[in-house]
Design a protein around this motif. Structure first.
Motif, PDB file in Angstrom:
ATOM      1  N   TYR A 131      46.754  -5.758  71.232  1.00 30.20           N
ATOM      2  CA  TYR A 131      46.930  -6.924  70.376  1.00 30.20           C
ATOM      3  C   TYR A 131      46.228  -6.707  69.041  1.00 30.20           C
ATOM      4  N   ILE A 132      46.880  -7.137  67.960  1.00 30.78           N
ATOM      5  CA  ILE A 132      46.219  -7.286  66.662  1.00 30.78           C
ATOM      6  C   ILE A 132      46.229  -8.773  66.353  1.00 30.78           C
ATOM      7  N   THR A 133      45.053  -9.377  66.224  1.00 33.68           N
ATOM      8  CA  THR A 133      44.970 -10.819  66.056  1.00 33.68           C
ATOM      9  C   THR A 133      44.181 -11.176  64.798  1.00 33.68           C
ATOM     10  N   SER A 134      44.552 -12.304  64.214  1.00 31.62           N
ATOM     11  CA  SER A 134      43.825 -12.904  63.102  1.00 31.62           C
ATOM     12  C   SER A 134      44.437 -14.268  62.863  1.00 31.62           C
ATOM     13  N   ILE A 245      52.240  -2.348  70.344  1.00 31.60           N
ATOM     14  CA  ILE A 245      51.312  -3.160  69.562  1.00 31.60           C
ATOM     15  C   ILE A 245      51.922  -4.539  69.370  1.00 31.60           C
ATOM     16  N   ILE A 246      51.124  -5.570  69.573  1.00 35.06           N
ATOM     17  CA  ILE A 246      51.563  -6.954  69.444  1.00 35.06           C
ATOM     18  C   ILE A 246      50.690  -7.644  68.417  1.00 35.06           C
ATOM     19  N   ALA A 247      51.293  -8.137  67.345  1.00 39.09           N
ATOM     20  CA  ALA A 247      50.538  -8.896  66.335  1.00 39.09           C
ATOM     21  C   ALA A 247      50.807 -10.377  66.541  1.00 39.09           C
ATOM     22  N   ALA A 248      49.739 -11.151  66.719  1.00 44.44           N
ATOM     23  CA  ALA A 248      49.887 -12.587  66.961  1.00 44.44           C
ATOM     24  C   ALA A 248      48.686 -13.326  66.390  1.00 44.44           C
ATOM     25  N   ARG A 249      48.896 -14.570  66.023  1.00 44.48           N
ATOM     26  CA  ARG A 249      47.803 -15.377  65.529  1.00 44.48           C
ATOM     27  C   ARG A 249      46.776 -15.617  66.629  1.00 44.48           C
ATOM     28  N   LYS A 250      45.519 -15.773  66.221  1.00 46.03           N
ATOM     29  CA  LYS A 250      44.448 -16.001  67.184  1.00 46.03           C
ATOM     30  C   LYS A 250      44.741 -17.183  68.090  1.00 46.03           C
ATOM     31  N   ALA A 251      45.267 -18.244  67.508  1.00 52.39           N
ATOM     32  CA  ALA A 251      45.500 -19.459  68.296  1.00 52.39           C
ATOM     33  C   ALA A 251      46.447 -19.184  69.453  1.00 52.39           C
ATOM     34  N   TYR A 252      47.480 -18.376  69.206  1.00 52.40           N
ATOM     35  CA  TYR A 252      48.433 -18.052  70.277  1.00 52.40           C
ATOM     36  C   TYR A 252      47.767 -17.188  71.331  1.00 52.40           C
ATOM     37  N   PHE A 253      47.003 -16.197  70.881  1.00 54.21           N
ATOM     38  CA  PHE A 253      46.375 -15.266  71.813  1.00 54.21           C
ATOM     39  C   PHE A 253      45.363 -15.971  72.708  1.00 54.21           C
TER      40      PHE A 253
END
Length: 289
Positions: A131-134, A245-253
């Motif tokens: 995951y890549i989160t922000s 690789i999965i990019a998702a917003r922190k809130a979703y993660f």
């Protein structure tokens, strides 16, 4: 590569409803309108392909002749958007989410290098999901694009053997996952040279690493018509191999509905999967004393 694996993979590249000849040491196949005829032989248990005057290992022949990965590297370099004045962000990296309670992630100053190292060091015995989160607008897409361009250049220079392929997902709900992937390859990268099943085989082999951007609240429809988590469909189809690789917003993660999480783990329970996370830091002004 063994003969059974070679035959299975080659079949996924063949044009539908076209002649396919596999007889003794001969292979004839049509791939996107091109007729390819080769001779096969084995040496020390490995399949070798004689194509014209060249004799190459079967895996190398698949990657260059059928999958055209050098051409895909060129397309990634030429079509993936660049970020002017890109500066790699800092991040917190967890190589595995299955850590002891209280374990702290590693702080890194270079998220781009840390992400590439995490993929390079993946286990061959499981599917790696990184995951890549922000928060929104903090650089996930820019980082993925720079990763893709950087890795394509490394591939062209023979410093690495895999490519990272960005696939944007934002805003497209309840679409078939294979349509999204093939559509990105065709429309975004002008690369019409393999089908979704062939794409999956290359991901399982580790030579393609898809980077799905905008995964929050994303669902797709599987072949039976039932709506499932896109993550579950993807990871299940990888069969304990490869990396994504999965990019998702922190809130979703961090806060996605528990029913959805349970559905995901039910879907992948029969496979070996390792999850990691790269949490990007928000840009902030450095105070100089």
């Amino acid at each position: 590569m063994q003969i059974d694996s070679f035959r299975r993979i080659v079949t996924t590249f063949a044009d539908p409803q076209t002649p396919f000849l596999w007889e003794k040491d001969k292979l004839l196949i049509q791939v996107y309108g091109e007729i390819i005829e080769t001779t096969l032989k084995q040496r020390s248990g490995e399949v070798l392909v004689i194509d014209g005057e060249n004799e190459v290992p079967a895996a190398q022949w698949i990657f260059t002749r059928l999958a055209k990965l050098p051409l895909l590297a060129d397309r990634l370099i030429s079509t993936v958007p660049t970020t002017k004045y890109f500066i790699t962000p800092e991040a917190e990296v967890l190589q595995s989410l299955e850590v002891k309670p209280g374990a702290k992630p590693e702080h890194v100053a270079d998220a781009l290098t840390a992400t590439l190292q995490a993929v390079d060091s993946r286990s061959p015995l499981e599917t790696t999901v990184l995951y890549i989160t922000s928060d929104a607008g903090e650089g996930k897409t820019c980082l993925i694009n720079e990763l893709a361009r950087h890795q394509a250049r490394r591939f062209k220079e023979r410093q690495s053997d895999w490519l990272l392929v960005p696939i944007p997902l934002g805003g497209r709900h309840f679409l078939r996952f294979d349509d999204i992937v093939v559509g990105a390859l065709l429309n975004r990268y002008r690369f019409p040279y393999f089908y979704y099943d062939a794409f999956l085989e290359l991901v399982r082999l580790g030579v393609l690493v898809p980077a799905f951007d905008g995964f929050e609240e994303m669902f797709v429809e599987n072949t039976s018509g039932e709506a499932l988590s896109a993550m579950g469909i993807l990871v299940g189809s990888m069969q304990s191999c490869g990396a994504v690789i999965i990019a998702a917003r922190k809130a979703y993660f961090e806060f996605e509905d528990l029913k959805t999480q349970a559905r995901l783990y039910d879907t992948i329970s029969g496979f070996s999967v390792g999850f990691g996370k790269v949490s990007l830091h928000r840009w902030r002004r450095t105070t100089i004393h």
